[in-house]
Design a protein around this motif. Structure first.
Motif: not given
Length: 391
Positions: A137-139, A201-206, A128-135, A195-196
């Motif tokens: 599965l993040g919740e 809908g607005n998760y972002y990596r740190t 997966a793309s790291g930015t896509e997967i946190i959006q 880490p993020f």
């Protein structure tokens, strides 16, 4: 007089597909060339003056009549197209076998063993793309506390976690555990903590990412520089990539601009040896996210900082600008691409405009630095120093 080599790696800034790109699914990849076409030209006057446009056609970057630098491109002799492989080859390690990848995710028995070790079940275990997967599965991660595990076309085991759900120290411990477990046929190039923060809908990596690499199989050119009594100053993720080998001091960075800032600070300290910098934004923020406009802007921003770097060089310095692989944001893939990398070598006392051709290995660069700094030879690579010094 202080004698230094300054090596700046523009992470993922490839310059055209290699002959075996088809084997990697990367036919047609050309990070610099395709971005320039997509943007109807790039504005890189300082890189152009050095000779970037003399290496290969790049729209908007014409060949210089009298390039200030020596120029060429390098082929990767090792199989693979990841960060570790490229950086290791620069430093004198050529792999016979590529690091393993997991296009269907990691074996279930490994995941179960990992879950038992860390005391938590995981989410994901997919490419997966790291930015896509946190959006995506993040919740669920926030609700359950289950870390997100994923990989890519590269040899990586990545663990993402919200900093307010799994503290950074605990996430790092999870990654340490994975690093210890991933051995033998599963010995991936890197385990990466991702880490993020943010809300659904607005998760972002740190910027607290950390790479857990593996130790190079033998000494690398950083070791030889240190053993010669010289300094090895690492900027960005260089220390992590090389497992600390040879590094005498280091600074971490949050992005390209800070990477340039820290490089300038080391230049102003006037210490003999090697300054090695990795500028990661090209790859992390733009290549993997297929952000063509952002990638182009980052290239132009780096170009704008080049005069500051050149002004800080003394007569004995050599500046080398290159990359470690490609990551063409114009292709459907969000992964690295098997490409040649550019090679620009500048010094006030060096010849100018020498065409270094197509080097057969990234190790030619490391061998050249070793010869210039008068250290022991590295195991691989053919130095081109004799081609660029004034007779």
């Amino acid at each position: 007089m202080v004698k230094r080599a300054i090596l700046i790696v523009l992470d993922s800034v490839g310059i055209g597909e290699m002959p075996d790109a088809l084997e990697y699914g990367d036919q047609g990849s050309n990070t610099l060339g395709n971005i320039a076409k997509a943007m109807n030209g790039l504005n890189l006057p300082n890189l152009q003056a050095l000779g970037l446009g003399n290496i290969a056609p790049i729209q908007g970057v014409e060949p210089a009549d009298n390039p200030l630098a020596c120029y060429g491109k390098m082929a990767e002799a090792s199989p693979g197209k990841d960060t570790t492989t490229g950086h290791w080859e620069i430093a004198g390690v050529i792999l016979e076998k590529a690091f393993p990848t997991f296009p269907k995710g990691f074996p279930q028995e490994f995941i179960q063993a990992f879950e038992e070790k860390i005391g938590r079940r995981v989410l994901g275990n997919e490419v997966a793309s790291g930015t896509e997967i946190i959006q995506r599965l993040g919740e669920e991660h926030v609700k359950t506390g289950r870390p997100i595990v994923y990989t890519s076309a590269d040899s990586v085991f990545q663990v993402a976690a919200h900093e307010e759900v799994i503290p950074l120290a605990e996430l790092m411990q999870f990654c340490e555990t994975a690093r210890q477990m991933l051995d033998g046929d599963m010995r991936v190039g890197r385990v990466i903590a991702r880490p993020f923060l943010g809300e659904p809908g607005n998760y972002y990596r740190t910027s607290h990412r950390h790479d857990f690499a593996i130790e190079p199989p033998h000494k690398i050119f950083l070791d030889y520089v240190q053993e010669a009594g010289l300094n090895v100053m690492a900027v960005g993720k260089i220390k992590d990539i090389y497992y600390g080998h040879g590094v005498t001091e280091f600074v971490l960075t949050t992005g390209n601009q800070e990477g340039v800032d820290k490089t300038l600070l080391y230049l102003k300290e006037e210490k003999s040896g090697l300054i090695m910098t990795n500028l990661v934004d090209f790859d992390m923020l733009f290549g993997h996210r297929n952000n063509v406009k952002g990638y182009a802007q980052a290239l132009e921003e780096f170009d704008a900082r080049l005069p500051e770097i050149l002004t800080c060089l003394n007569k004995e310095d050599i500046l080398i600008i290159t990359a470690d692989h490609g990551c063409d944001p114009t292709t459907p893939s969000t992964d690295h691409s098997r490409e040649y990398v550019p090679l620009l070598v500048y010094g006030q006392e060096l010849q100018r405009g020498v065409n270094l051709g197509v080097r057969s290995s990234f190790s030619d660069l490391g061998q050249t630095v070793a010869e210039y700094l008068k250290t022991s030879r590295i195991p691989h690579g053919k130095s081109f120093l004799a081609d660029i010094v004034k007779s």
